[in-house]
Write a protein that holds these residues in place. Structure first.
Motif, mmCIF file in Angstrom:
data_model
loop_
_atom_site.group_PDB
_atom_site.id
_atom_site.type_symbol
_atom_site.label_atom_id
_atom_site.label_comp_id
_atom_site.label_asym_id
_atom_site.label_seq_id
_atom_site.Cartn_x
_atom_site.Cartn_y
_atom_site.Cartn_z
ATOM 1 N N ALA A 5 33.605 46.019 47.665
ATOM 2 C CA ALA A 5 34.317 46.816 46.199
ATOM 3 C C ALA A 5 34.838 45.823 45.674
ATOM 4 O O ALA A 5 35.396 44.691 46.050
ATOM 5 C CB ALA A 5 35.137 47.641 46.939
ATOM 6 N N THR A 6 34.950 45.855 44.462
ATOM 7 C CA THR A 6 35.139 44.997 43.122
ATOM 8 C C THR A 6 35.667 45.792 42.085
ATOM 9 O O THR A 6 35.262 46.911 41.912
ATOM 10 C CB THR A 6 34.038 44.194 43.019
ATOM 11 N N GLU A 7 36.831 45.587 41.515
ATOM 12 C CA GLU A 7 37.231 46.311 40.164
ATOM 13 C C GLU A 7 36.618 45.628 38.927
ATOM 14 O O GLU A 7 36.762 46.245 37.779
ATOM 15 C CB GLU A 7 38.704 45.548 40.057
ATOM 16 N N LYS A 11 33.859 52.209 39.567
ATOM 17 C CA LYS A 11 34.320 52.976 41.070
ATOM 18 C C LYS A 11 33.309 53.711 41.192
ATOM 19 O O LYS A 11 32.788 54.339 40.469
ATOM 20 C CB LYS A 11 35.823 53.331 40.862
ATOM 21 N N ALA A 12 32.927 53.730 42.515
ATOM 22 C CA ALA A 12 32.001 54.834 43.060
ATOM 23 C C ALA A 12 32.589 56.253 42.656
ATOM 24 O O ALA A 12 33.427 56.545 42.726
ATOM 25 C CB ALA A 12 31.874 54.952 44.586
ATOM 26 N N SER A 17 30.423 53.953 48.419
ATOM 27 C CA SER A 17 31.177 52.737 48.349
ATOM 28 C C SER A 17 30.253 52.111 47.199
ATOM 29 O O SER A 17 28.995 52.530 46.955
ATOM 30 C CB SER A 17 31.436 52.076 49.279
ATOM 31 N N GLN A 18 30.721 51.159 46.656
ATOM 32 C CA GLN A 18 29.642 50.441 45.708
ATOM 33 C C GLN A 18 28.850 49.580 46.681
ATOM 34 O O GLN A 18 27.616 49.291 46.009
ATOM 35 C CB GLN A 18 30.426 49.315 44.938
ATOM 36 N N GLN A 31 24.086 51.414 40.278
ATOM 37 C CA GLN A 31 25.293 51.129 39.337
ATOM 38 C C GLN A 31 24.698 52.021 38.170
ATOM 39 O O GLN A 31 23.752 52.455 37.802
ATOM 40 C CB GLN A 31 25.226 49.624 38.733
ATOM 41 N N PRO A 36 33.488 48.460 32.935
ATOM 42 C CA PRO A 36 34.692 48.689 33.938
ATOM 43 C C PRO A 36 35.983 48.435 33.183
ATOM 44 O O PRO A 36 36.985 49.061 33.500
ATOM 45 C CB PRO A 36 34.235 48.012 35.035
ATOM 46 N N ASP A 39 36.129 51.718 31.007
ATOM 47 C CA ASP A 39 35.612 53.103 31.765
ATOM 48 C C ASP A 39 34.849 53.952 31.053
ATOM 49 O O ASP A 39 34.980 55.036 30.644
ATOM 50 C CB ASP A 39 36.839 53.566 32.499
ATOM 51 N N ASN A 56 27.086 44.966 36.249
ATOM 52 C CA ASN A 56 27.854 45.626 37.156
ATOM 53 C C ASN A 56 27.017 45.203 38.589
ATOM 54 O O ASN A 56 28.059 45.259 39.515
ATOM 55 C CB ASN A 56 27.885 47.084 37.122
#
Length: 69
Positions: A5-7, A11-12, A17-18, A31, A36, A39, A56
């Motif tokens: 996970a990463t910012e 987000k999923a 999860s990513q 992706q 991000p 958004d 991404n």
């Protein structure tokens, strides 16, 4: 199994999860072309959207400890 996970990537948007790393292999659902930082989908061409989606993916790969190479 390691959850990735990463910012720095969107987000999923569902119950996933990513990405995951299992047995030395990275798995991802993919992706979308969302920036991000805002958004939002900012690019209005397929080329721009593809570029953002690849950025991404690169960030998720980096969070998994790997890269495109």
């Amino acid at each position: 199994m390691k959850v990735v996970a990463t910012e720095k990537a969107p987000k999923a948007l569902g119950p996933y999860s990513q990405g995951y790393v299992s047995g030395g292999v990275f798995y991802s659902a993919g992706q979308i072309p969302v920036n991000p930082a805002t958004d939002a989908v900012e690019a209005d061409t397929i080329e721009g959207q593809a570029e953002q989606a690849c950025k991404n993916v690169g960030e998720v790969l980096k969070a998994a400890g790997t890269d495109f190479d």
